[in-house]
Scaffold this motif. Structure first.
Motif, short mmCIF file in Angstrom:
data_model
loop_
_atom_site.label_atom_id
_atom_site.label_comp_id
_atom_site.label_asym_id
_atom_site.label_seq_id
_atom_site.Cartn_x
_atom_site.Cartn_y
_atom_site.Cartn_z
N GLU A 92 58.25 54.20 40.25
CA GLU A 92 57.47 53.10 39.66
C GLU A 92 58.35 51.88 39.43
OE1 GLU A 92 53.77 54.89 37.13
OE2 GLU A 92 55.75 55.08 36.22
N ALA A 93 59.62 52.11 39.18
CA ALA A 93 60.55 50.99 38.99
C ALA A 93 60.86 50.29 40.31
CB ALA A 93 61.84 51.48 38.34
N GLY A 94 60.56 50.96 41.43
CA GLY A 94 60.74 50.32 42.74
C GLY A 94 61.78 50.95 43.64
N ALA A 95 62.31 52.12 43.28
CA ALA A 95 63.31 52.77 44.14
C ALA A 95 62.66 53.21 45.45
CB ALA A 95 63.90 53.98 43.43
N ASP A 96 63.40 53.04 46.55
CA ASP A 96 62.90 53.49 47.86
C ASP A 96 63.06 54.99 48.02
OD1 ASP A 96 62.16 51.04 49.47
OD2 ASP A 96 64.17 50.48 48.85
N ASP A 97 64.08 55.53 47.40
CA ASP A 97 64.32 56.97 47.55
C ASP A 97 65.20 57.45 46.40
OD1 ASP A 97 64.15 59.48 48.61
OD2 ASP A 97 65.14 59.01 50.50
N TYR A 98 65.29 58.76 46.30
CA TYR A 98 65.98 59.45 45.23
C TYR A 98 66.90 60.49 45.81
CZ TYR A 98 64.35 58.78 40.45
OH TYR A 98 64.16 58.32 39.19
N GLN A 113 71.27 55.96 55.50
CA GLN A 113 70.93 55.50 56.84
C GLN A 113 69.42 55.36 57.01
OE1 GLN A 113 72.96 58.60 59.01
NE2 GLN A 113 74.81 57.34 59.29
N SER A 114 68.67 56.27 56.40
CA SER A 114 67.21 56.21 56.49
C SER A 114 66.66 54.98 55.78
CB SER A 114 66.60 57.47 55.87
OG SER A 114 65.20 57.40 55.86
N VAL A 115 67.15 54.71 54.57
CA VAL A 115 66.69 53.54 53.81
C VAL A 115 67.06 52.26 54.54
CG1 VAL A 115 67.02 52.23 51.68
CG2 VAL A 115 66.68 54.70 51.58
N ALA A 116 68.28 52.18 55.06
CA ALA A 116 68.73 50.98 55.76
C ALA A 116 67.94 50.76 57.05
CB ALA A 116 70.22 51.08 56.07
N ILE A 149 48.01 45.56 46.85
CA ILE A 149 48.82 46.68 46.39
C ILE A 149 50.22 46.58 46.98
CG2 ILE A 149 49.02 49.19 46.27
CD1 ILE A 149 45.95 49.28 46.85
N GLN A 150 51.22 46.42 46.11
CA GLN A 150 52.61 46.37 46.55
C GLN A 150 53.12 47.79 46.79
OE1 GLN A 150 54.58 43.70 47.04
NE2 GLN A 150 53.26 42.07 46.28
N LEU A 151 53.87 47.97 47.87
CA LEU A 151 54.38 49.29 48.24
C LEU A 151 55.88 49.25 48.45
CD1 LEU A 151 51.72 50.08 51.00
CD2 LEU A 151 51.72 51.03 48.69
N THR A 152 56.56 50.32 48.04
CA THR A 152 57.95 50.47 48.40
C THR A 152 58.00 51.02 49.83
OG1 THR A 152 58.12 52.77 47.64
CG2 THR A 152 58.54 51.03 46.01
N GLY A 153 59.20 51.11 50.39
CA GLY A 153 59.32 51.57 51.76
C GLY A 153 58.77 52.96 51.98
N ARG A 154 59.11 53.90 51.10
CA ARG A 154 58.63 55.27 51.24
C ARG A 154 57.12 55.35 51.05
NH1 ARG A 154 62.60 57.68 54.02
NH2 ARG A 154 64.45 58.18 52.81
N GLU A 155 56.61 54.60 50.08
CA GLU A 155 55.16 54.59 49.86
C GLU A 155 54.43 54.09 51.09
OE1 GLU A 155 55.53 53.66 45.07
OE2 GLU A 155 54.86 52.11 46.45
N PHE A 156 54.99 53.06 51.71
CA PHE A 156 54.39 52.54 52.94
C PHE A 156 54.35 53.61 54.02
CE2 PHE A 156 55.36 50.97 57.20
CZ PHE A 156 54.18 50.30 57.49
N GLN A 157 55.47 54.31 54.22
CA GLN A 157 55.51 55.35 55.24
C GLN A 157 54.48 56.44 54.98
OE1 GLN A 157 59.88 56.08 54.92
NE2 GLN A 157 59.79 56.10 57.15
N PHE A 194 55.91 61.07 45.14
CA PHE A 194 55.43 59.94 45.92
C PHE A 194 53.90 59.95 46.02
CE2 PHE A 194 59.78 59.45 47.48
CZ PHE A 194 59.88 58.07 47.53
N VAL A 195 53.32 61.12 46.24
CA VAL A 195 51.87 61.22 46.33
C VAL A 195 51.23 60.84 45.00
CG1 VAL A 195 49.92 62.81 46.60
CG2 VAL A 195 51.88 62.94 48.17
N ARG A 196 51.78 61.33 43.90
CA ARG A 196 51.22 61.01 42.59
C ARG A 196 51.24 59.52 42.32
NH1 ARG A 196 53.52 63.64 37.05
NH2 ARG A 196 52.94 65.56 38.15
N LEU A 197 52.36 58.88 42.63
CA LEU A 197 52.47 57.45 42.38
C LEU A 197 51.58 56.65 43.31
CD1 LEU A 197 53.75 55.22 40.78
CD2 LEU A 197 55.69 55.26 42.34
#
Length: 230
Positions: A92-98, A113-116, A149-157, A194-197
């Motif tokens: 929710e804070a906007g992280a692409d991954d954990y 490498q995946s995030v980049a 709706i704003q999406l982070t990279g993972r949410e978009f995928q 990710f699904v919950r968010l």
């Protein structure tokens, strides 16, 4: 690739710093959230690695502040917290991954490498539609009705693969492979978080639920009316 590490643990931070240097990456290392923000104002990074717990400003606070200022770069969060609720807070804070401590360095490298890679891929601009939801694959923005709706990279995928397979059940393993890759040692909690968010973002009260949980299998996108007892 240029990386910023924000980690206050001297021993752990130095270990990650040295390992990334050996991968021929350009690496800056700071020890607090405030210092991270100062560096980001003056440098361009492919990926920012933020430890959750840091003095002055936590990684969570730094991440949220960057996204509120419309920072579009990749953000990877390091944390010892591994519950779904904790993961959702970070996303929710906007992280692409954990990535949860402790971890293997090869896993951290794969996530970096995946995030980049994802942040640099320019998809052709096209609109995918599912029920009353629209996804612009060029801008990576979703729209439901008049609501953007704003999406982070993972949410978009995640949203992209679900929308392109509307009505089909997607096994969890297929989704994990699509987003993180077969070599990733990701916890199932990450996908659930990710699904919950994503549900929280796209399904507002009174709207049809779009992401369905198929118990023991995976997920599918299909509009489902909410039936409330009188």
């Amino acid at each position: 690739m240029k990386i910023l590490i924000a980690e206050d643990d001297q021993r752990f931070g130095n270990l990650v710093y040295q390992m990334l240097l050996r991968q021929n990456m350009q690496v800056d290392w700071v020890h607090s959230g405030d210092d991270a923000l100062d560096f980001i104002k003056n440098e361009l990074y492919d990926v920012i690695i933020l430890d959750w717990m840091m003095p002055k400003k936590t990684g969570l606070e730094v991440c949220k502040e960057l996204r509120e200022e419309h920072y579009q770069g990749g953000i990877l969060m390091l944390t010892a917290k591994d519950t779904v609720d904790d993961l959702v807070v970070g996303l929710e804070a906007g992280a692409d991954d954990y990535i949860v401590k402790p971890f293997e360095f090869k896993e951290l490298l794969a996530r970096i490498q995946s995030v980049a890679r994802r942040s640099k891929v320019a998809l052709k601009e096209e609109c995918v539609k599912a029920a009353d939801l629209e996804l612009n694959r060029g801008t990576k923005l979703a729209k439901r009705g008049t609501r953007m709706i704003q999406l982070t990279g993972r949410e978009f995928q995640l949203l992209d693969i679900l929308m392109q397979n509307y009505g089909r059940v997607l096994p969890k393993e297929l989704i994990l492979d699509h987003i993180w890759g077969l070599e990733s040692e990701i916890s199932p909690n990450n996908l659930e978080a990710f699904v919950r968010l994503l549900r929280k973002k796209i399904d507002y009260p009174g709207e049809e639920e779009l992401i369905q949980n198929i118990r023991g299998v995976g997920y599918k996108m299909e509009a489902r009316k909410i039936v409330r007892s009188s």
